[in-house]
Design a protein around this motif. Structure first.
Motif, PDB file in Angstrom:
ATOM      1  N   ASN A 199       0.844  -1.187   0.000  1.00  0.00           N
ATOM      2  CA  ASN A 199       0.000   0.000   0.000  1.00  0.00           C
ATOM      3  C   ASN A 199       0.888   1.248   0.000  1.00  0.00           C
ATOM      4  O   ASN A 199       1.571   1.527   0.990  1.00  0.00           O
ATOM      5  N   PRO A 200       0.914   2.019  -1.098  1.00  0.00           N
ATOM      6  CA  PRO A 200       1.840   3.168  -1.171  1.00  0.00           C
ATOM      7  C   PRO A 200       1.514   4.288  -0.193  1.00  0.00           C
ATOM      8  O   PRO A 200       2.359   5.150   0.066  1.00  0.00           O
ATOM      9  N   VAL A 201       0.287   4.302   0.361  1.00  0.00           N
ATOM     10  CA  VAL A 201      -0.050   5.352   1.325  1.00  0.00           C
ATOM     11  C   VAL A 201      -0.253   4.770   2.723  1.00  0.00           C
ATOM     12  O   VAL A 201      -0.954   5.346   3.554  1.00  0.00           O
ATOM     13  N   CYS A 202       0.382   3.653   2.988  1.00  0.00           N
ATOM     14  CA  CYS A 202       0.356   3.071   4.333  1.00  0.00           C
ATOM     15  C   CYS A 202       0.919   4.098   5.322  1.00  0.00           C
ATOM     16  O   CYS A 202       2.006   4.646   5.103  1.00  0.00           O
ATOM     17  N   PRO A 203       0.228   4.390   6.414  1.00  0.00           N
ATOM     18  CA  PRO A 203       0.701   5.424   7.356  1.00  0.00           C
ATOM     19  C   PRO A 203       2.103   5.177   7.891  1.00  0.00           C
ATOM     20  O   PRO A 203       2.894   6.127   8.024  1.00  0.00           O
ATOM     21  N   ALA A 204       2.430   3.909   8.189  1.00  0.00           N
ATOM     22  CA  ALA A 204       3.764   3.625   8.735  1.00  0.00           C
ATOM     23  C   ALA A 204       4.842   3.908   7.701  1.00  0.00           C
ATOM     24  O   ALA A 204       5.902   4.463   8.014  1.00  0.00           O
ATOM     25  N   GLN A 205       4.572   3.520   6.452  1.00  0.00           N
ATOM     26  CA  GLN A 205       5.535   3.804   5.392  1.00  0.00           C
ATOM     27  C   GLN A 205       5.634   5.299   5.150  1.00  0.00           C
ATOM     28  O   GLN A 205       6.733   5.831   4.924  1.00  0.00           O
ATOM     29  N   LEU A 206       4.501   5.964   5.180  1.00  0.00           N
ATOM     30  CA  LEU A 206       4.464   7.384   4.848  1.00  0.00           C
ATOM     31  C   LEU A 206       5.357   8.195   5.778  1.00  0.00           C
ATOM     32  O   LEU A 206       6.064   9.109   5.338  1.00  0.00           O
ATOM     33  N   LYS A 207       5.338   7.863   7.054  1.00  0.00           N
ATOM     34  CA  LYS A 207       6.192   8.595   7.989  1.00  0.00           C
ATOM     35  C   LYS A 207       7.659   8.468   7.584  1.00  0.00           C
ATOM     36  O   LYS A 207       8.385   9.468   7.486  1.00  0.00           O
ATOM     37  N   GLN A 208       8.113   7.232   7.348  1.00  0.00           N
ATOM     38  CA  GLN A 208       9.510   7.024   6.976  1.00  0.00           C
ATOM     39  C   GLN A 208       9.822   7.647   5.618  1.00  0.00           C
ATOM     40  O   GLN A 208      10.903   8.201   5.399  1.00  0.00           O
ATOM     41  N   LYS A 209       8.867   7.556   4.697  1.00  0.00           N
ATOM     42  CA  LYS A 209       9.071   8.137   3.363  1.00  0.00           C
ATOM     43  C   LYS A 209       9.218   9.649   3.433  1.00  0.00           C
ATOM     44  O   LYS A 209      10.073  10.235   2.762  1.00  0.00           O
ATOM     45  N   LEU A 210       8.370  10.301   4.232  1.00  0.00           N
ATOM     46  CA  LEU A 210       8.436  11.764   4.333  1.00  0.00           C
ATOM     47  C   LEU A 210       9.725  12.224   5.003  1.00  0.00           C
ATOM     48  O   LEU A 210      10.298  13.257   4.628  1.00  0.00           O
ATOM     49  N   ILE A 211      10.170  11.477   5.999  1.00  0.00           N
ATOM     50  CA  ILE A 211      11.440  11.821   6.654  1.00  0.00           C
ATOM     51  C   ILE A 211      12.575  11.746   5.645  1.00  0.00           C
ATOM     52  O   ILE A 211      13.433  12.629   5.563  1.00  0.00           O
ATOM     53  N   PHE A 212      12.583  10.673   4.837  1.00  0.00           N
ATOM     54  CA  PHE A 212      13.622  10.532   3.814  1.00  0.00           C
ATOM     55  C   PHE A 212      13.470  11.608   2.742  1.00  0.00           C
ATOM     56  O   PHE A 212      14.458  12.182   2.262  1.00  0.00           O
ATOM     57  N   PHE A 213      12.235  11.903   2.359  1.00  0.00           N
ATOM     58  CA  PHE A 213      11.951  12.911   1.338  1.00  0.00           C
ATOM     59  C   PHE A 213      12.541  14.259   1.733  1.00  0.00           C
ATOM     60  O   PHE A 213      13.073  14.992   0.893  1.00  0.00           O
ATOM     61  N   GLY A 214      12.475  14.595   3.008  1.00  0.00           N
ATOM     62  CA  GLY A 214      12.983  15.881   3.466  1.00  0.00           C
ATOM     63  C   GLY A 214      14.464  15.906   3.770  1.00  0.00           C
ATOM     64  O   GLY A 214      15.044  16.978   3.943  1.00  0.00           O
ATOM     65  N   SER A 215      15.114  14.721   3.814  1.00  0.00           N
ATOM     66  CA  SER A 215      16.526  14.658   4.191  1.00  0.00           C
ATOM     67  C   SER A 215      17.428  15.221   3.100  1.00  0.00           C
ATOM     68  O   SER A 215      16.999  15.467   1.972  1.00  0.00           O
ATOM     69  N   ARG A 216      18.700  15.406   3.419  1.00  0.00           N
ATOM     70  CA  ARG A 216      19.644  15.952   2.444  1.00  0.00           C
ATOM     71  C   ARG A 216      19.847  15.000   1.272  1.00  0.00           C
ATOM     72  O   ARG A 216      20.151  15.431   0.166  1.00  0.00           O
ATOM     73  N   THR A 217      19.738  13.685   1.522  1.00  0.00           N
ATOM     74  CA  THR A 217      19.846  12.731   0.419  1.00  0.00           C
ATOM     75  C   THR A 217      18.534  12.613  -0.337  1.00  0.00           C
ATOM     76  O   THR A 217      18.473  11.928  -1.360  1.00  0.00           O
ATOM     77  N   GLY A 218      17.459  13.270   0.165  1.00  0.00           N
ATOM     78  CA  GLY A 218      16.189  13.322  -0.541  1.00  0.00           C
ATOM     79  C   GLY A 218      16.047  14.648  -1.259  1.00  0.00           C
ATOM     80  O   GLY A 218      16.899  15.039  -2.061  1.00  0.00           O
ATOM     81  N   MET A 219      14.993  15.392  -0.917  1.00  0.00           N
ATOM     82  CA  MET A 219      14.754  16.689  -1.559  1.00  0.00           C
ATOM     83  C   MET A 219      15.386  17.850  -0.795  1.00  0.00           C
ATOM     84  O   MET A 219      15.222  19.007  -1.170  1.00  0.00           O
ATOM     85  N   ASP A 220      16.093  17.541   0.284  1.00  0.00           N
ATOM     86  CA  ASP A 220      16.849  18.545   1.042  1.00  0.00           C
ATOM     87  C   ASP A 220      15.949  19.709   1.459  1.00  0.00           C
ATOM     88  O   ASP A 220      16.185  20.869   1.116  1.00  0.00           O
TER      89      ASP A 220
END
Length: 683
Positions: A426-447
């Motif tokens: 499930n691409p919008v699973c809440p547990a995944q979403l939290k980790q995905k958003l953290i990575f999305f905002g990281s310097r190795t993500g969208m900074d």
């Protein structure tokens, strides 16, 4: 009725094939019951027709009659020891010293696990296993052929017709942790003391006079070296491993070869991270020169060759109780079981959690809540559950039932095809979403400056964000008026609710707005598409620089891009053409993100760190270690793990230690973290 001799040979071939599939390839092709039936049929045939007896028959694995004593045999080629080192700096110095001895030659380096077993030499003559010896003192070893023949993953007869006249392989006899747990259970049931570790059991088993003892202990073998040979084709180590594997001899797993010492050093961490998934014990990593001719030139010292070294690390272990097992959902949807332990001190740290990796690992260990377990930290890395002390299981404990549905969103879980991971898709699973958003905002993500873990938790808890694009529609005033999830201490020391505030809200909104210009490549690598990271994103967008052109590419066209391949191509293509992927990219487009890459990109030579070698050490405040190394690569530089005269810059954080001292002694330019940031941002 078929001819007994013909049937006996058919059975031997079948059993050898099944042994190889089970013990060497770890891919069973027959059930245990069916295997036992074939073995029993062959045993009965050989009993009824003694003339059919063959020394290389699978029936002989249980061992011959006990020997009177162990005889000593000279090694035709001495079994030398290995020099050890315990630090990356010493390892780098060894590479540099060795390469100086061959100044005009390029050395390829092989890296492999150092199995924590018992060294043994196995000799095949005309394809038949004829002798097994211990290392002994290096010049003379004990004849343990009767016990070596019981090791089921070692063929008694080599596969194929074109086998060497003489082939001596050297390696490690070992026992898996799961087999030790089962053995200790039998030991205690028989009123005997349990064994402490796999190495001691293996050493004792190989020196037994009665081979039935070794046969009962399910010893295994990995080959990693070469002794006396006549007729071997290989001229380097990697070809040697491939050649003996084709003959049915199990070679050391996870072996890698690198074109330079620098590349080898960079890969050490990845091999260390693979250690918790192993079913056997390792106590280090071995590095050796690949080419046999270069080995001859380097020669040997009095006790050890100059062409190899072992990077060893201390192992720490403790015994504790498994109190519970939970599962976590990662950003790729992988479900990871976690062992919650009664707190225990290991290597100056208190350990209360350890990863169990996957469902197969739980099954292999047969670990259950309430079990007494052995927990280990090798080289002070992530703790792992090594084995269950089954002999201390005082009552019947329930097997752990791996969930069939996601614990967060209740979506049915799916196992990777041909893999070990079980995932929530499930691409919008809440547990995944939290980790995905953290990575999305990281310097190795969208900074995105300001989008850390606490902010992500707040946005999700307040319902302000339900997927990536929602970030680009946040209202600064609404965000500023939200209370943090965690209360803060007031002036009187009491906990009070505190609002996010306008300054924090503006910082986040500005960071989100700035990320709109990162481009298509960086966006793709930030979306946690399986196996699509920065390198893959750059490669595909270099050929297809717009979203439209990328979506028009077929799986075959994507797979044709150098370094991509079928699996990555299918993952990327599948995401872009899924209902979720199309909806997501449309939403990004509507939010004003740049979904293209500049056609005229900065050339490699124009990058700030082009051609420079940098080493990072100490505690950093602005970067995680993997982030700064990736940035060095992005800016055209090379991230090395050790300081040498070829190092251009040392980036030194707090508590820099020995690398700083060495850099200063070599005259290497030292940068503070701020100076490094100025250097990479100067353009």
């Amino acid at each position: 009725m078929s001819d007994p001799a013909q049937r006996a040979e058919e059975l031997r071939q079948h059993l050898r094939r099944h042994d190889h599939a089970y013990y060497v390839l770890a891919q069973p092709t027959i059930s245990d019951l069916d295997y036992d039936r074939l073995l029993r049929e062959l045993s009965d045939l050989e009993a009824q027709h003694p003339e059919l007896y063959r020394s290389d028959s699978p029936t002989q694995r249980v061992g011959d009659a006990p020997v009177d004593h162990l005889t000593q045999v000279d090694h035709v080629v001495p079994m030398l020891s290995i020099d050890n080192t315990y630090s990356r700096e010493e390892l780098a110095a060894y590479f540099e010293k060795t390469e100086k001895q061959l100044p005009d030659e390029k050395i390829q380096w092989v890296m492999e696990f150092k199995i924590d077993g018992v060294a043994a030499s196995i000799v095949y003559t005309e394809g038949q296993l004829t002798m097994g010896l211990t290392r002994g003192n290096g010049a003379v070893g004990d004849d343990i052929t009767h016990n070596i023949r019981t090791i089921r993953d070692l063929p008694l007869k080599l596969i194929g017709d074109a086998v060497p006249g003489t082939l001596e392989v050297r390696g490690e006899a070992y026992m898996t942790n799961a087999d030790l747990a089962d053995l200790n259970k039998r030991q205690v049931a028989a009123g005997q003391d349990p064994y402490k570790n796999t190495r001691n059991v293996t050493a004792g088993s190989l020196r037994q006079l009665d081979p039935s003892v070794a046969a009962d202990r399910n010893l295994r073998f990995f080959a990693h070296g070469i002794g006396q040979v006549d007729g071997l084709k290989a001229t380097n180590h990697m070809d040697f491993l491939a050649e003996i594997a084709a003959m049915g001899i199990p070679a050391t797993p996870n072996v890698q070869c690198f074109d330079s010492a620098a590349d080898t050093l960079k890969a050490v961490a990845a091999l260390e991270e693979a250690m918790p998934d192993l079913s056997f014990e390792v106590d280090g990593i071995v590095f050796k020169v690949n080419d046999f001719a270069q080995r001859e030139k380097l020669g040997i010292r009095s006790k050890s060759p100059r062409w190899l070294i072992a990077y060893k690390f201390e192992r720490y272990e403790a015994i504790t109780t498994l109190e519970s097992i939970s599962v976590q959902v990662g950003k790729t949807g992988a479900i990871t079981p976690v062992a919650h332990l009664a707190p225990v001190d290991i290597a100056d740290t208190t350990v209360s959690r350890a990863s169990l990796h996957n469902a197969d690992e739980i099954e292999r260990l047969d670990v259950r809540v309430g079990d007494v377990v052995v927990v280990e930290k090798a080289g002070k890395i992530i703790p792992k559950v090594v084995r269950v002390e089954k002999h201390r299981r005082e009552k019947s404990l329930r097997k752990f039932q791996f969930p069939t549905h996601c614990p967060e969103c209740s979506t049915e879980l799916v196992r990777d095809e041909g893999g070990v991971f079980i995932r929530c898709l499930n691409p919008v699973c809440p547990a995944q979403l939290k980790q995905k958003l953290i990575f999305f905002g990281s310097r190795t993500g969208m900074d995105i400056d300001g989008l850390g873990e606490e902010v992500v938790e707040l946005l999700l808890a307040r319902g302000l964000v339900k997927d990536y694009p929602d970030l680009y529609h946040l209202d600064a005033d609404q965000l500023a008026s939200q209370d943090w999830l965690k209360q803060r201490k007031g002036k009187d020391g009491k906990l009070i609710d505190v609002q996010v505030g306008k300054r924090n809200a503006k910082k986040l909104i500005d960071g989100i707005h700035a990320s709109k210009t990162r481009g298509l490549a960086q966006l793709l690598s930030s979306l946690t598409i399986r196996q699509v990271g920065r390198t893959v994103s750059r490669l595909v967008t270099a050929k297809y620089p717009t979203l439209e052109s990328l979506k028009s590419a077929s799986v075959e066209q994507l797979a044709d891009i150098d370094e991509i391949g079928d699996i990555i191509a299918k993952n990327l293509h599948g995401f872009l053409h899924s209902a979720y992927g199309e909806q997501l990219m449309d939403a990004f487009q509507q939010a004003g993100l740049d979904l293209f890459v500049e056609v005229q990109q900065t050339s490699e030579e124009d990058l700030p760190l082009s051609g420079k070698t940098l080493v990072v050490t100490g505690t950093l405040h602005h970067y995680k270690r993997d982030e700064i190394k990736q940035l060095i690569l992005d800016m055209g530089g090379r991230a090395s793990g050790s300081v040498s005269k070829n190092t251009d810059y040392l980036v030194a954080g707090e508590k820099a230690g020995s690398k700083l001292t060495k850099a200063e002694s070599l005259g290497v330019k030292v940068l503070t973290e701020e100076q490094f940031r100025d250097l990479v941002n100067k353009d």
